[in-house]
Design an enzyme around this catalytic site. Structure first.
Site, mmCIF file in Angstrom:
data_model
loop_
_atom_site.group_PDB
_atom_site.id
_atom_site.type_symbol
_atom_site.label_atom_id
_atom_site.label_comp_id
_atom_site.label_asym_id
_atom_site.label_seq_id
_atom_site.Cartn_x
_atom_site.Cartn_y
_atom_site.Cartn_z
ATOM 1 N N GLY A 123 -31.488 -4.836 20.975
ATOM 2 C CA GLY A 123 -32.794 -5.408 20.686
ATOM 3 C C GLY A 123 -33.239 -5.048 19.295
ATOM 4 O O GLY A 123 -32.537 -4.358 18.556
ATOM 5 N N GLU A 133 -30.681 -10.652 18.068
ATOM 6 C CA GLU A 133 -30.451 -9.214 18.013
ATOM 7 C C GLU A 133 -29.248 -8.800 18.861
ATOM 8 O O GLU A 133 -28.432 -7.972 18.438
ATOM 9 C CB GLU A 133 -31.697 -8.444 18.453
ATOM 10 N N GLU A 152 -25.987 -7.127 17.057
ATOM 11 C CA GLU A 152 -25.656 -5.739 17.345
ATOM 12 C C GLU A 152 -24.382 -5.563 18.151
ATOM 13 O O GLU A 152 -23.754 -4.508 18.088
ATOM 14 C CB GLU A 152 -26.807 -5.062 18.094
ATOM 15 N N GLU A 160 -20.906 1.884 18.243
ATOM 16 C CA GLU A 160 -20.076 1.628 19.420
ATOM 17 C C GLU A 160 -20.790 0.593 20.280
ATOM 18 O O GLU A 160 -22.015 0.514 20.283
ATOM 19 C CB GLU A 160 -19.857 2.892 20.249
#
Length: 160
Positions: free
Chosen positions: A35, A51, A55, A109
């Site tokens: 997020g 997002e 990500e 990660e």
């Protein structure tokens, strides 16, 4: 008249077909659900999908609103110069529909985790509370007001 300044942010608990939960590891705050901030002119769902993909590489459909949160404390930001304004955060549940997982500047990660392990993996207390809300969602949206500095403390909460 001075207009108030708030950060509006969104986050999502994304579930795949194997009922595993998508988490990203932020280099500063550790494991969390994907997020971030809603950009000017962007709607909440578009922001969350962007997002998540930025990500993690995952593409998701967004389903239910789970919680609305107010972090009512302004504090010194990571840069040590500027203040972080108060935040309004909206959390959703979504479903993984595709994409190949990868890391980014915001995630060192990325992985899928068993539902029963998520609360042990997330160390940040306010993120853990929000994750619990998403994992245990039963149709009622929660509204929680909290502060994070110097320690996490809930000021009020109720279902809306």
């Amino acid at each position: 008249m001075n207009f108030p300044t708030h950060i509006v942010a969104v986050a999502g608990l994304i579930i795949n077909d194997d009922k595993k939960i998508l988490l990203v590891k932020n280099p500063i705050s550790g494991w969390e659900f994907p997020g971030g901030q809603v950009e000017n002119g962007e709607n909440l769902i578009e922001a969350l999908k962007r997002e998540i993909e930025e990500e993690s590489g995952a593409i998701a459909n967004i389903d239910s609103l789970v919680g609305v949160y107010s972090n009512v404390q302004s504090y010194m930001g990571w840069d040590g110069v500027s203040y972080t304004p108060t935040k309004v955060i909206l959390d959703f549940i979504g479903r993984y529909v595709g994409g190949d997982l990868h890391t980014s500047d915001e995630s060192i990660e990325v992985g899928w985790f068993e539902k029963e392990n998520v609360l042990q993996i997330i160390e940040n207390e306010n993120l853990k509370d929000r994750a619990r809300d998403m994992l245990e969602f039963h149709g009622k949206v929660i509204y929680r007001v909290y502060e994070t500095k110097p320690v996490y403390s809930v000021k009020s909460e109720r279902y809306i």
